[in-house]
Scaffold this motif. Sequence first.
Motif, PDB file in Angstrom:
ATOM      1  N   GLY A 227       0.779  -1.138  -0.159  1.00  0.00           N
ATOM      2  CA  GLY A 227      -0.077   0.036   0.045  1.00  0.00           C
ATOM      3  C   GLY A 227       1.011   1.045  -0.214  1.00  0.00           C
ATOM      4  N   ASP A 228       0.784   2.068   0.883  1.00  0.00           N
ATOM      5  CA  ASP A 228       1.714   3.328   1.222  1.00  0.00           C
ATOM      6  C   ASP A 228       2.878   2.692   1.399  1.00  0.00           C
ATOM      7  OD1 ASP A 228      -0.345   4.830   0.482  1.00  0.00           O
ATOM      8  OD2 ASP A 228      -0.482   5.696   2.816  1.00  0.00           O
ATOM      9  N   PHE A 229       2.970   1.299   1.965  1.00  0.00           N
ATOM     10  CA  PHE A 229       4.445   0.804   2.316  1.00  0.00           C
ATOM     11  C   PHE A 229       4.406  -0.679   1.928  1.00  0.00           C
ATOM     12  CE2 PHE A 229       3.325   3.670   5.763  1.00  0.00           C
ATOM     13  CZ  PHE A 229       4.353   4.739   5.629  1.00  0.00           C
ATOM     14  N   GLU A 230       5.564  -1.360   1.818  1.00  0.00           N
ATOM     15  CA  GLU A 230       5.718  -2.847   1.625  1.00  0.00           C
ATOM     16  C   GLU A 230       6.364  -3.484   2.816  1.00  0.00           C
ATOM     17  OE1 GLU A 230       7.177  -4.087  -2.329  1.00  0.00           O
ATOM     18  OE2 GLU A 230       6.623  -2.155  -3.144  1.00  0.00           O
ATOM     19  N   LEU A 231       5.524  -4.383   3.247  1.00  0.00           N
ATOM     20  CA  LEU A 231       6.000  -5.165   4.364  1.00  0.00           C
ATOM     21  C   LEU A 231       6.019  -6.723   4.184  1.00  0.00           C
ATOM     22  CD1 LEU A 231       4.006  -2.841   5.658  1.00  0.00           C
ATOM     23  CD2 LEU A 231       5.697  -3.320   7.604  1.00  0.00           C
ATOM     24  N   LEU A 232       6.828  -7.379   4.580  1.00  0.00           N
ATOM     25  CA  LEU A 232       6.763  -8.882   4.447  1.00  0.00           C
ATOM     26  C   LEU A 232       6.723  -9.390   5.962  1.00  0.00           C
ATOM     27  CD1 LEU A 232       7.596 -11.072   2.288  1.00  0.00           C
ATOM     28  CD2 LEU A 232       9.962 -10.899   2.865  1.00  0.00           C
ATOM     29  N   VAL A 233       5.970 -10.502   6.121  1.00  0.00           N
ATOM     30  CA  VAL A 233       6.154 -11.121   7.377  1.00  0.00           C
ATOM     31  C   VAL A 233       6.215 -12.605   6.925  1.00  0.00           C
ATOM     32  CG1 VAL A 233       5.101 -12.017   9.749  1.00  0.00           C
ATOM     33  CG2 VAL A 233       4.491  -9.632   8.556  1.00  0.00           C
ATOM     34  N   VAL A 234       7.504 -13.349   7.241  1.00  0.00           N
ATOM     35  CA  VAL A 234       7.789 -14.736   6.745  1.00  0.00           C
ATOM     36  C   VAL A 234       7.313 -15.579   8.081  1.00  0.00           C
ATOM     37  CG1 VAL A 234       9.483 -16.351   6.203  1.00  0.00           C
ATOM     38  CG2 VAL A 234       9.870 -13.887   5.599  1.00  0.00           C
ATOM     39  N   GLY A 235       6.189 -16.148   8.102  1.00  0.00           N
ATOM     40  CA  GLY A 235       5.652 -16.824   9.362  1.00  0.00           C
ATOM     41  C   GLY A 235       6.124 -18.499   9.342  1.00  0.00           C
ATOM     42  N   THR A 236       7.117 -19.000   9.844  1.00  0.00           N
ATOM     43  CA  THR A 236       7.329 -20.249   9.913  1.00  0.00           C
ATOM     44  C   THR A 236       7.150 -21.061  11.112  1.00  0.00           C
ATOM     45  OG1 THR A 236       9.530 -19.428  10.670  1.00  0.00           O
ATOM     46  CG2 THR A 236       9.271 -19.818   8.314  1.00  0.00           C
ATOM     47  N   ASN A 237       6.378 -22.225  10.734  1.00  0.00           N
ATOM     48  CA  ASN A 237       5.893 -22.996  11.804  1.00  0.00           C
ATOM     49  C   ASN A 237       6.529 -24.369  11.811  1.00  0.00           C
ATOM     50  OD1 ASN A 237       4.121 -20.840  12.551  1.00  0.00           O
ATOM     51  ND2 ASN A 237       2.896 -21.423  10.915  1.00  0.00           N
ATOM     52  N   THR A 238       7.167 -24.655  12.507  1.00  0.00           N
ATOM     53  CA  THR A 238       7.828 -26.208  12.854  1.00  0.00           C
ATOM     54  C   THR A 238       7.425 -27.020  13.983  1.00  0.00           C
ATOM     55  OG1 THR A 238       9.911 -24.918  11.861  1.00  0.00           O
ATOM     56  CG2 THR A 238      10.214 -27.391  12.534  1.00  0.00           C
ATOM     57  N   PRO A 239       6.975 -28.187  13.258  1.00  0.00           N
ATOM     58  CA  PRO A 239       6.445 -29.061  14.469  1.00  0.00           C
ATOM     59  C   PRO A 239       7.399 -29.377  15.590  1.00  0.00           C
ATOM     60  CG  PRO A 239       5.620 -30.074  12.452  1.00  0.00           C
ATOM     61  CD  PRO A 239       6.759 -28.975  12.119  1.00  0.00           C
ATOM     62  N   ASP A 241       6.782 -31.534  18.226  1.00  0.00           N
ATOM     63  CA  ASP A 241       6.200 -32.909  18.450  1.00  0.00           C
ATOM     64  C   ASP A 241       4.791 -32.842  18.004  1.00  0.00           C
ATOM     65  OD1 ASP A 241       4.961 -31.754  20.537  1.00  0.00           O
ATOM     66  OD2 ASP A 241       6.683 -32.583  22.015  1.00  0.00           O
ATOM     67  N   GLU A 242       4.049 -33.722  18.779  1.00  0.00           N
ATOM     68  CA  GLU A 242       2.546 -33.842  18.388  1.00  0.00           C
ATOM     69  C   GLU A 242       1.774 -33.036  19.016  1.00  0.00           C
ATOM     70  OE1 GLU A 242       1.182 -37.694  17.663  1.00  0.00           O
ATOM     71  OE2 GLU A 242       2.132 -38.079  15.785  1.00  0.00           O
ATOM     72  N   SER A 243       2.315 -32.282  19.889  1.00  0.00           N
ATOM     73  CA  SER A 243       1.446 -31.280  20.513  1.00  0.00           C
ATOM     74  C   SER A 243       1.757 -29.982  20.759  1.00  0.00           C
ATOM     75  CB  SER A 243       1.515 -31.774  22.144  1.00  0.00           C
ATOM     76  OG  SER A 243       2.730 -31.624  22.671  1.00  0.00           O
ATOM     77  N   ALA A 244       3.206 -29.407  20.073  1.00  0.00           N
ATOM     78  CA  ALA A 244       3.590 -28.185  20.055  1.00  0.00           C
ATOM     79  C   ALA A 244       4.329 -27.719  18.695  1.00  0.00           C
ATOM     80  CB  ALA A 244       4.572 -27.992  21.274  1.00  0.00           C
ATOM     81  N   VAL A 245       4.355 -26.407  18.539  1.00  0.00           N
ATOM     82  CA  VAL A 245       4.818 -25.864  17.334  1.00  0.00           C
ATOM     83  C   VAL A 245       5.606 -24.769  17.475  1.00  0.00           C
ATOM     84  CG1 VAL A 245       4.273 -24.781  15.142  1.00  0.00           C
ATOM     85  CG2 VAL A 245       2.606 -26.415  16.122  1.00  0.00           C
ATOM     86  N   ASP A 246       7.095 -24.606  16.956  1.00  0.00           N
ATOM     87  CA  ASP A 246       7.702 -23.518  17.308  1.00  0.00           C
ATOM     88  C   ASP A 246       7.464 -22.665  16.066  1.00  0.00           C
ATOM     89  OD1 ASP A 246       9.721 -21.897  16.677  1.00  0.00           O
ATOM     90  OD2 ASP A 246      11.395 -23.317  16.895  1.00  0.00           O
ATOM     91  N   ALA A 247       6.993 -21.273  16.543  1.00  0.00           N
ATOM     92  CA  ALA A 247       6.329 -20.521  15.482  1.00  0.00           C
ATOM     93  C   ALA A 247       7.148 -19.197  15.481  1.00  0.00           C
ATOM     94  CB  ALA A 247       4.853 -20.041  15.662  1.00  0.00           C
ATOM     95  N   ARG A 248       7.325 -18.676  14.375  1.00  0.00           N
ATOM     96  CA  ARG A 248       8.374 -17.524  14.244  1.00  0.00           C
ATOM     97  C   ARG A 248       7.482 -16.488  13.261  1.00  0.00           C
ATOM     98  NH1 ARG A 248      13.785 -19.258  15.163  1.00  0.00           N
ATOM     99  NH2 ARG A 248      13.445 -21.152  16.781  1.00  0.00           N
ATOM    100  N   PHE A 249       7.531 -15.256  13.601  1.00  0.00           N
ATOM    101  CA  PHE A 249       7.319 -14.106  12.622  1.00  0.00           C
ATOM    102  C   PHE A 249       8.575 -13.512  12.382  1.00  0.00           C
ATOM    103  CE2 PHE A 249       2.816 -12.972  13.256  1.00  0.00           C
ATOM    104  CZ  PHE A 249       2.174 -14.019  12.464  1.00  0.00           C
ATOM    105  N   SER A 250       9.036 -13.407  11.281  1.00  0.00           N
ATOM    106  CA  SER A 250      10.243 -12.811  10.716  1.00  0.00           C
ATOM    107  C   SER A 250       9.876 -11.486   9.503  1.00  0.00           C
ATOM    108  CB  SER A 250      11.357 -13.981   9.908  1.00  0.00           C
ATOM    109  OG  SER A 250      11.545 -14.892  10.820  1.00  0.00           O
ATOM    110  N   PHE A 251      10.144 -10.373  10.282  1.00  0.00           N
ATOM    111  CA  PHE A 251       9.878  -9.376   9.471  1.00  0.00           C
ATOM    112  C   PHE A 251      10.999  -8.465   8.663  1.00  0.00           C
ATOM    113  CE2 PHE A 251       7.558  -9.374  13.577  1.00  0.00           C
ATOM    114  CZ  PHE A 251       6.093  -9.562  13.204  1.00  0.00           C
ATOM    115  N   SER A 252      10.498  -8.012   7.353  1.00  0.00           N
ATOM    116  CA  SER A 252      11.246  -7.164   6.714  1.00  0.00           C
ATOM    117  C   SER A 252      10.391  -6.271   5.993  1.00  0.00           C
ATOM    118  CB  SER A 252      11.868  -8.186   5.476  1.00  0.00           C
ATOM    119  OG  SER A 252      12.756  -7.387   4.735  1.00  0.00           O
TER     120      SER A 252
END
Length: 324
Positions: A227-239, A241-252
């Motif tokens: 829009g007025d700006f350009e932004l990127l969020v790289v959302g990576t979700n790595t299992p 185990d069967e009950s939890a996820v390691d989630a990251r937001f990486s911004f640029s």
Amino acid sequence: MRADRGEYPFPIPSGWFRVGFREELEPGRIDPLRLFGEELVRVVDAEGGVALFGAHCPHLGAHLGYGGRVEGRSIRCPFHAWRFDMQGECVEVPYSKKIPPKARLQRYPTEVRNGIVWAWYHPQQAAPTWEAPTIPELEQPGWSPLTHHGWTIRTRNQEIAENTADPAHFRAVHGFGEAPDPQIEFEAHTYQSVTLSRSQRGDGSATESRLEVTWHGLGLGVVRSTGDFELLVVGTNTPIDESAVDARFSFSVNTARGLHMDSGAGKAFIGEAIRQMEQDISIWENKVFAPRPVLCEGDGPIGRFRNWAKQFYAGDEARALAAR
Ligand code: FES
Ligand SMILES: [Fe+2]
């Protein structure tokens, strides 16, 4: 009522998952990781090559992440000093002329793309069926280095990815004035949501913006805001185990478009993305999976999303899921 995690019908899905970022790849580094319900080691050889292995030595089970050493383009076990190449093959047993043919580490296919390390996970070790994702902006001039924000979430990858196909929750959970009306397309291992909106700037002039979310399997959701700006969020979700996820937001942010990460507008965007994620986390960690949801008009393509997501569960697991 708290969800009983054991009742979730999903196993760990197959796909490419983030297992590292560029800044973690100094040559000679060995990191123990616990992901996919397994003990793993991420190894960076002396020339910068990256590999991901099952952590335990096939000889007598030592963990290579505790005392193992990189030697050139190989890794030496701390226990009896067997040496393995970056394909996982044993290439030296210091006290034996013969190398047992089964002396091999379990190796996960890995790719480094645009500064992100991807590993292919499949519960039966089947080969990748699609290419590791690329995020071209990360190599283009003007885009700022990624800044990271992370969570360990007691949920499943599928629940996180379903959020994008669920427009009705944006009002209730995120406080939107009206639910977004995205165009959503499913194609092979990807699905994409595009939302166009018009709003007013502070000076009263109109501005148009575009929010695109592209999922690559259940491990990566890339958000592009234009829009007025350009932004990127790289959302990576790595299992984990069967009950939890390691989630990251990486911004640029695209600094060529006048925005900087530490500007007021940049900080506001990041703060809003984190705020929304944490609102979702509260729901995910306490909900149950509804295998036969009671849906209504306006719920969006949740059923289509679930049909798409089945491709990431192998063989019998997919059939078991479909049969529920
Ligand atoms: S356990 Fe690794 S060399 Fe013996
Ligand atoms: Fe959400």
